[in-house]
Design a protein around this motif. Structure first.
Motif, PDB file in Angstrom:
ATOM      1  N   LEU A 185      -0.002  -0.908  -8.923  1.00  0.00           N
ATOM      2  CA  LEU A 185      -0.238  -2.016  -8.009  1.00  0.00           C
ATOM      3  C   LEU A 185       0.293  -1.780  -6.602  1.00  0.00           C
ATOM      4  O   LEU A 185      -0.176  -2.422  -5.651  1.00  0.00           O
ATOM      5  CB  LEU A 185       0.394  -3.295  -8.579  1.00  0.00           C
ATOM      6  N   ILE A 186       1.256  -0.867  -6.443  1.00  0.00           N
ATOM      7  CA  ILE A 186       1.874  -0.677  -5.124  1.00  0.00           C
ATOM      8  C   ILE A 186       1.698   0.755  -4.622  1.00  0.00           C
ATOM      9  O   ILE A 186       1.129   0.987  -3.554  1.00  0.00           O
ATOM     10  CB  ILE A 186       3.372  -1.051  -5.177  1.00  0.00           C
ATOM     11  N   ILE A 187       2.183   1.719  -5.405  1.00  0.00           N
ATOM     12  CA  ILE A 187       2.191   3.105  -4.934  1.00  0.00           C
ATOM     13  C   ILE A 187       0.775   3.681  -4.901  1.00  0.00           C
ATOM     14  O   ILE A 187       0.360   4.278  -3.899  1.00  0.00           O
ATOM     15  CB  ILE A 187       3.110   3.960  -5.832  1.00  0.00           C
ATOM     16  N   PHE A 188       0.030   3.505  -5.970  1.00  0.00           N
ATOM     17  CA  PHE A 188      -1.302   4.097  -6.059  1.00  0.00           C
ATOM     18  C   PHE A 188      -2.245   3.612  -4.953  1.00  0.00           C
ATOM     19  O   PHE A 188      -2.947   4.433  -4.341  1.00  0.00           O
ATOM     20  CB  PHE A 188      -1.896   3.826  -7.440  1.00  0.00           C
ATOM     21  N   PRO A 189      -2.326   2.303  -4.644  1.00  0.00           N
ATOM     22  CA  PRO A 189      -3.230   1.881  -3.556  1.00  0.00           C
ATOM     23  C   PRO A 189      -2.883   2.497  -2.204  1.00  0.00           C
ATOM     24  O   PRO A 189      -3.780   2.914  -1.456  1.00  0.00           O
ATOM     25  CB  PRO A 189      -3.056   0.357  -3.541  1.00  0.00           C
ATOM     26  N   VAL A 190      -1.583   2.568  -1.883  1.00  0.00           N
ATOM     27  CA  VAL A 190      -1.179   3.123  -0.585  1.00  0.00           C
ATOM     28  C   VAL A 190      -1.488   4.618  -0.526  1.00  0.00           C
ATOM     29  O   VAL A 190      -2.048   5.122   0.461  1.00  0.00           O
ATOM     30  CB  VAL A 190       0.315   2.862  -0.334  1.00  0.00           C
ATOM     31  N   VAL A 191      -1.133   5.348  -1.597  1.00  0.00           N
ATOM     32  CA  VAL A 191      -1.395   6.795  -1.624  1.00  0.00           C
ATOM     33  C   VAL A 191      -2.899   7.062  -1.567  1.00  0.00           C
ATOM     34  O   VAL A 191      -3.365   7.968  -0.864  1.00  0.00           O
ATOM     35  CB  VAL A 191      -0.771   7.419  -2.888  1.00  0.00           C
ATOM     36  N   SER A 192      -3.686   6.267  -2.304  1.00  0.00           N
ATOM     37  CA  SER A 192      -5.136   6.466  -2.314  1.00  0.00           C
ATOM     38  C   SER A 192      -5.737   6.196  -0.947  1.00  0.00           C
ATOM     39  O   SER A 192      -6.634   6.920  -0.486  1.00  0.00           O
ATOM     40  CB  SER A 192      -5.779   5.548  -3.361  1.00  0.00           C
ATOM     41  N   LEU A 193      -5.246   5.153  -0.264  1.00  0.00           N
ATOM     42  CA  LEU A 193      -5.755   4.841   1.073  1.00  0.00           C
ATOM     43  C   LEU A 193      -5.501   5.995   2.035  1.00  0.00           C
ATOM     44  O   LEU A 193      -6.387   6.374   2.823  1.00  0.00           O
ATOM     45  CB  LEU A 193      -5.094   3.560   1.584  1.00  0.00           C
ATOM     46  N   ILE A 194      -4.314   6.581   1.960  1.00  0.00           N
ATOM     47  CA  ILE A 194      -3.986   7.696   2.861  1.00  0.00           C
ATOM     48  C   ILE A 194      -4.796   8.936   2.483  1.00  0.00           C
ATOM     49  O   ILE A 194      -5.328   9.646   3.354  1.00  0.00           O
ATOM     50  CB  ILE A 194      -2.484   7.980   2.801  1.00  0.00           C
ATOM     51  N   LEU A 195      -4.914   9.198   1.185  1.00  0.00           N
ATOM     52  CA  LEU A 195      -5.657  10.374   0.739  1.00  0.00           C
ATOM     53  C   LEU A 195      -7.120  10.307   1.148  1.00  0.00           C
ATOM     54  O   LEU A 195      -7.679  11.262   1.697  1.00  0.00           O
ATOM     55  CB  LEU A 195      -5.554  10.504  -0.780  1.00  0.00           C
ATOM     56  N   LEU A 196      -7.757   9.193   0.877  1.00  0.00           N
ATOM     57  CA  LEU A 196      -9.200   9.098   1.064  1.00  0.00           C
ATOM     58  C   LEU A 196      -9.599   8.963   2.523  1.00  0.00           C
ATOM     59  O   LEU A 196     -10.657   9.446   2.928  1.00  0.00           O
ATOM     60  CB  LEU A 196      -9.762   7.922   0.261  1.00  0.00           C
ATOM     61  N   THR A 197      -8.772   8.302   3.329  1.00  0.00           N
ATOM     62  CA  THR A 197      -9.129   8.092   4.736  1.00  0.00           C
ATOM     63  C   THR A 197      -8.483   9.106   5.667  1.00  0.00           C
ATOM     64  O   THR A 197      -9.033   9.415   6.712  1.00  0.00           O
ATOM     65  CB  THR A 197      -8.718   6.681   5.184  1.00  0.00           C
TER      66      THR A 197
ATOM     67  N   PHE B  60      -3.557   5.525  11.118  1.00  0.00           N
ATOM     68  CA  PHE B  60      -4.481   4.519  11.629  1.00  0.00           C
ATOM     69  C   PHE B  60      -4.036   4.059  13.016  1.00  0.00           C
ATOM     70  O   PHE B  60      -2.866   3.765  13.245  1.00  0.00           O
ATOM     71  CB  PHE B  60      -4.526   3.313  10.690  1.00  0.00           C
ATOM     72  N   GLU B  61      -4.981   3.987  13.907  1.00  0.00           N
ATOM     73  CA  GLU B  61      -4.734   3.446  15.236  1.00  0.00           C
ATOM     74  C   GLU B  61      -5.267   2.013  15.251  1.00  0.00           C
ATOM     75  O   GLU B  61      -6.429   1.763  15.559  1.00  0.00           O
ATOM     76  CB  GLU B  61      -5.426   4.298  16.295  1.00  0.00           C
ATOM     77  N   ILE B  62      -4.391   1.084  14.917  1.00  0.00           N
ATOM     78  CA  ILE B  62      -4.795  -0.302  14.728  1.00  0.00           C
ATOM     79  C   ILE B  62      -4.211  -1.150  15.850  1.00  0.00           C
ATOM     80  O   ILE B  62      -3.029  -1.033  16.191  1.00  0.00           O
ATOM     81  CB  ILE B  62      -4.316  -0.819  13.354  1.00  0.00           C
ATOM     82  N   GLY B  63      -5.059  -1.993  16.419  1.00  0.00           N
ATOM     83  CA  GLY B  63      -4.629  -2.838  17.513  1.00  0.00           C
ATOM     84  C   GLY B  63      -3.741  -3.979  17.046  1.00  0.00           C
ATOM     85  O   GLY B  63      -3.656  -4.304  15.853  1.00  0.00           O
TER      86      GLY B  63
ATOM     87  N   LEU C 166       2.807  -1.224   7.251  1.00  0.00           N
ATOM     88  CA  LEU C 166       2.587  -1.071   8.696  1.00  0.00           C
ATOM     89  C   LEU C 166       3.170   0.248   9.192  1.00  0.00           C
ATOM     90  O   LEU C 166       2.551   0.967   9.985  1.00  0.00           O
ATOM     91  CB  LEU C 166       3.206  -2.245   9.443  1.00  0.00           C
ATOM     92  N   VAL C 167       4.351   0.597   8.703  1.00  0.00           N
ATOM     93  CA  VAL C 167       4.994   1.845   9.126  1.00  0.00           C
ATOM     94  C   VAL C 167       4.255   3.048   8.549  1.00  0.00           C
ATOM     95  O   VAL C 167       3.979   4.039   9.257  1.00  0.00           O
ATOM     96  CB  VAL C 167       6.476   1.856   8.682  1.00  0.00           C
ATOM     97  N   ILE C 168       3.900   2.981   7.252  1.00  0.00           N
ATOM     98  CA  ILE C 168       3.247   4.119   6.592  1.00  0.00           C
ATOM     99  C   ILE C 168       1.883   4.408   7.211  1.00  0.00           C
ATOM    100  O   ILE C 168       1.509   5.567   7.418  1.00  0.00           O
ATOM    101  CB  ILE C 168       3.119   3.842   5.080  1.00  0.00           C
ATOM    102  N   MET C 169       1.135   3.355   7.539  1.00  0.00           N
ATOM    103  CA  MET C 169      -0.214   3.547   8.062  1.00  0.00           C
ATOM    104  C   MET C 169      -0.204   4.152   9.463  1.00  0.00           C
ATOM    105  O   MET C 169      -1.238   4.619   9.938  1.00  0.00           O
ATOM    106  CB  MET C 169      -0.968   2.220   8.069  1.00  0.00           C
ATOM    107  N   GLY C 170       0.923   4.154  10.116  1.00  0.00           N
ATOM    108  CA  GLY C 170       1.005   4.763  11.436  1.00  0.00           C
ATOM    109  C   GLY C 170       1.507   6.190  11.429  1.00  0.00           C
ATOM    110  O   GLY C 170       1.605   6.821  12.496  1.00  0.00           O
TER     111      GLY C 170
END
Length: 432
Positions: free
Chosen positions: A135-147, A151-154, A204-208
């Motif tokens: 529920l926590i680790i897998f979604p974040v890791v998958s988002l980073i792996l696949l994309t 992320f440059e998010i406003g 927010l920190v990980i996605m940057g």
């Protein structure tokens, strides 16, 4: 002269007649138990005799298993063109994902299996850690792996997410805070309410962070990857949202009940294909100029909202089926509202509606093929796209492609159905 006597021990038990046990007994009891059943069984056997041999001939005996183009699948008495499936198989799994980056998708599949298989086996230990991973680790890791991450998010995008998070927090925790009568009862929901904000900050920190991965746009995703992403996100979001909506619809707070009813009836009254179309065309019009939701993300949100409305009605049926004594017993123990729901009511209610929950999941999995209308190519979409290739144009190519897609969907749906039956039998305590 006859001598009467009383037996001092039970008579030996005789075996059942041969016609009432074994295979013969099963056939006689289930298929030939009467004149009508016998006639229907014979008709069914005759239809199977007519239908099955041609299917076997087409799929296996007369099928083409190797070839480089349509010439291998053209001619008299040609069956399924499995050579076409072999040639297009990578596209059916990865879509147009870059070939040199497909190892990331493979890792996604491995992590998914590593999380789901232990969670599905009841006797595997460390279920809590497994749930945290899924529920926590897998979604974040998958988002980073696949994309690719980084992320440059406003600022407006993050403010929009923060506002949505605040709305969800108010719906979930505000009733508990308002209904609490002591500091101890307010402390637990207030503490839990801070967890999503902490997770929001961490994400927010990980996605940057730049992980050095090549960016892959979701427009290049396709095939089974898109099908699983849509289905998993929809299932993971629809169950908790459905439970909250069901509780909200039965709430004694008029505002919460009205909002829940409006949400459920709106999403249940609109076809999913319309929701997907609106999410792709209309949703961007209501967002700030510098906020642009990805097309796949919009489809995921639409599918999740649609499925959660149906899930809410399934869960509400389980809540209504609970005897009134269960509520009174929980109140007699001095349990608060959320304690009563979490420990007493919901475990029993969800057990009663397992078939309905799994039926909603199966319907959601099959409905993922509708995302083709917004330009996303799931497994079925990739099959339809590959059929226009003149290199493999033949009379049997379309049928082969659709049979392959149908078998994949059937395998996943049948697996979910059988697993739900296993869980029902395991949780059934009526005979104990």
């Amino acid at each position: 002269m006859e001598i009467a006597y009383v037996r001092s021990e039970p008579a030996p038990q005789l075996p059942a007649p041969a016609s009432a046990r074994g295979v013969i007994g099963w056939l006689r009891h289930n298929l030939f138990s009467g004149v009508v059943n016998t006639v229907l069984t014979l008709i069914a056997l005759y239809l199977l005799w007519i239908i099955i041999p041609p299917i076997i001939n087409f799929l296996l005996i007369d099928a083409v298993w190797s070839g480089s183009d349509r010439e291998a699948c053209v001619g008299p008495n040609i069956g399924a063109c499995w050579a076409f499936i072999e040639a297009r198989f990578p596209q059916y799994i990865y879509g147009r994902y870059p070939i040199d980056e497909r190892w990331r998708v493979d890792i996604f599949f491995v992590l998914l299996a590593a999380g789901l298989i232990p969670m599905a086996i009841p006797r595997v230990p460390y279920k809590s850690l497994n749930a945290i991973f899924l529920l926590i680790i897998f979604p974040v890791v998958s988002l980073i792996l696949l994309t690719g991450g980084d992320f440059e998010i406003g600022v407006s995008w993050w403010l929009t997410l923060l506002v949505l998070l605040l709305i969800v927090e108010a719906i979930v925790f505000l009733p508990a805070l308002l209904g609490a009568t002591s500091y101890a009862e307010r402390k637990r929901p207030a503490t839990l309410a801070l967890v999503p904000f902490a997770g929001f900050a961490v994400v927010l920190v990980i996605m940057g962070i730049d992980f050095g991965l090549r960016e892959v746009e979701t427009s290049l995703w396709g095939g089974l990857l898109v099908t699983l992403v849509l289905a998993l996100c929809g299932i993971a979001a629809s169950l908790p949202l459905g439970i909250l909506l069901a509780l909200g619809r039965r709430s004694k707070m008029p505002v919460v009940r009205l909002l829940s009813v409006m949400f459920i009836e709106f999403w249940r009254g609109v076809p999913l294909i319309t929701i997907l179309f609106m999410s792709s065309v209309m949703l961007p019009l209501f967002l700030p100029d510098d906020v642009s939701f990805d097309k796949l993300l919009r489809a995921i949100i639409g599918v999740a909202m649609f499925a959660s409305a149906y899930m809410a009605e399934v869960v509400r049926g389980g809540l209504q089926a609970m005897p009134k004594g269960q509520y009174e017993g929980a109140d007699a123990l001095g349990l608060g509202h959320w304690q009563k729901m979490r420990l007493i009511i919901l475990p029993q209610a969800l057990k009663h509606v397992i078939p309905g929950i799994v039926n909603t999941f199966i319907g959601l999995f099959k409905d993922t093929s509708l995302v083709l209308i917004v330009g996303l190519f799931d497994l079925l979409g990739m099959v339809k796209l590959s059929l226009v290739d003149p290199k493999w144009a033949s009379p049997v190519t379309p049928a082969t492609g659709y049979i392959f897609a149908g078998f994949v969907f059937w395998a996943f749906c049948f697996g979910m159905s059988r697993y739900s039956m296993f869980i029902e039998r395991r949780l059934d305590r009526a005979g104990h």
